[in-house]
Design an enzyme around this catalytic site. Structure first.
Site, short mmCIF file in Angstrom:
data_model
loop_
_atom_site.label_atom_id
_atom_site.label_comp_id
_atom_site.label_asym_id
_atom_site.label_seq_id
_atom_site.Cartn_x
_atom_site.Cartn_y
_atom_site.Cartn_z
N TYR A 166 36.53 39.21 -8.09
CA TYR A 166 38.32 39.87 -7.75
C TYR A 166 38.51 40.54 -8.94
CZ TYR A 166 42.81 38.57 -7.26
OH TYR A 166 44.39 37.92 -7.05
N GLU A 173 41.30 48.91 -9.62
CA GLU A 173 42.48 49.16 -9.11
C GLU A 173 43.19 49.66 -9.66
OE1 GLU A 173 43.56 45.00 -6.12
OE2 GLU A 173 42.06 45.37 -6.03
#
Length: 244
Positions: A166, A173
């Site tokens: 995660y 991103e």
């Protein structure tokens, strides 16, 4: 439209178990099994493509091009999960599901596809690897859960590997969006300036900055939610084993 990362909140996007009901329940289950098997296979294709490209090139740079088409296809295919919730075959929040799916689709198309200059960035590989591992585990988890034969290893991986994947996905991103900013500003991509007949303006550059800022409150909430889910699910499994 942020913090898609590589985790999926269990009370929202991804709870692929159909509601208990007569008739359509069996059809819904059969459909969801097929959907999850196809999606698992799709992300396996992406994983194999990454490995083959790396072995052929001897470098991890610019591996995005080797899996660009299947990545776009199968990530966009996740939009069906919104319909699963909307039609009630998956007992999940339509809003939360749409938010999490669209954040991935947004990064795939509106950032990585649209800003060609970022496609060679190592940050793209960072989130692609995180997504790929996560989705192989996630769709496998749902497939076996629907068949009522969930191996403990897959359950453990589902509720453990996100601890690393995660933050890895979110980092990739954010770095990719950040890398896109100067190119978006220079080209005026997707921006609408005044005057125009609609009397409306939109600055995509500013929008991307707001997207990055939105990760600050959203990421910790989702991350700690998954940590809570991990403790609850895995501790319940251990207690169940001891009682047998």
């Amino acid at each position: 439209m942020a913090a898609s990362g590589s985790s999926r909140a269990d009370n929202g996007y991804g709870s692929q178990q159909p509601r208990r009901r007569k008739g359509p329940g069996a059809l819904a289950t059969a459909y969801l099994v097929i959907y999850n098997v196809v999606m698992t296979a799709g992300w396996l294709v992406i994983a194999v493509g990454l490995v083959r490209a790396y072995l052929a090139k001897g470098s991890y740079h610019s591996l995005y091009y080797s899996i660009e088409k299947p990545l776009k296809f199968f990530q966009t295919g996740a939009l069906l999960e919104i319909l699963h919730c909307a039609f009630g075959i998956v007992p999940s929040s339509v809003v939360l599901t749409a938010f999490q799916v669209m954040s991935r689709v947004f990064l795939t198309w509106a950032v990585t596809h649209s800003v060609k200059e970022v496609q060679t960035e190592d940050s793209v590989l960072l989130f692609v690897v995180a997504w790929t591992i996560t989705e192989i585990i996630r769709y496998s988890f749902y497939t076996f859960s629907l068949l009522n034969h969930l191996p403990y290893l897959i359950k453990w991986a589902r509720y453990t590997l996100f601890i690393i994947l995660y933050p890895m996905g979110v980092s990739g991103e954010l770095l990719t969006i950040y890398a896109a900013l100067p190119f978006v500003r220079q080209s005026g991509l997707y921006s609408i300036s005044l005057p125009n007949k609609y009397n409306f303006s939109f600055d995509y550059y500013t929008f991307l900055i707001l997207v990055m800022i939105s990760y600050i409150p959203i990421f910790p909430q989702l991350y700690f939610h998954m940590l809570h889910q991990r403790r609850k699910v895995l501790s319940h499994t251990e207690e169940h084993k001891k009682s047998e």
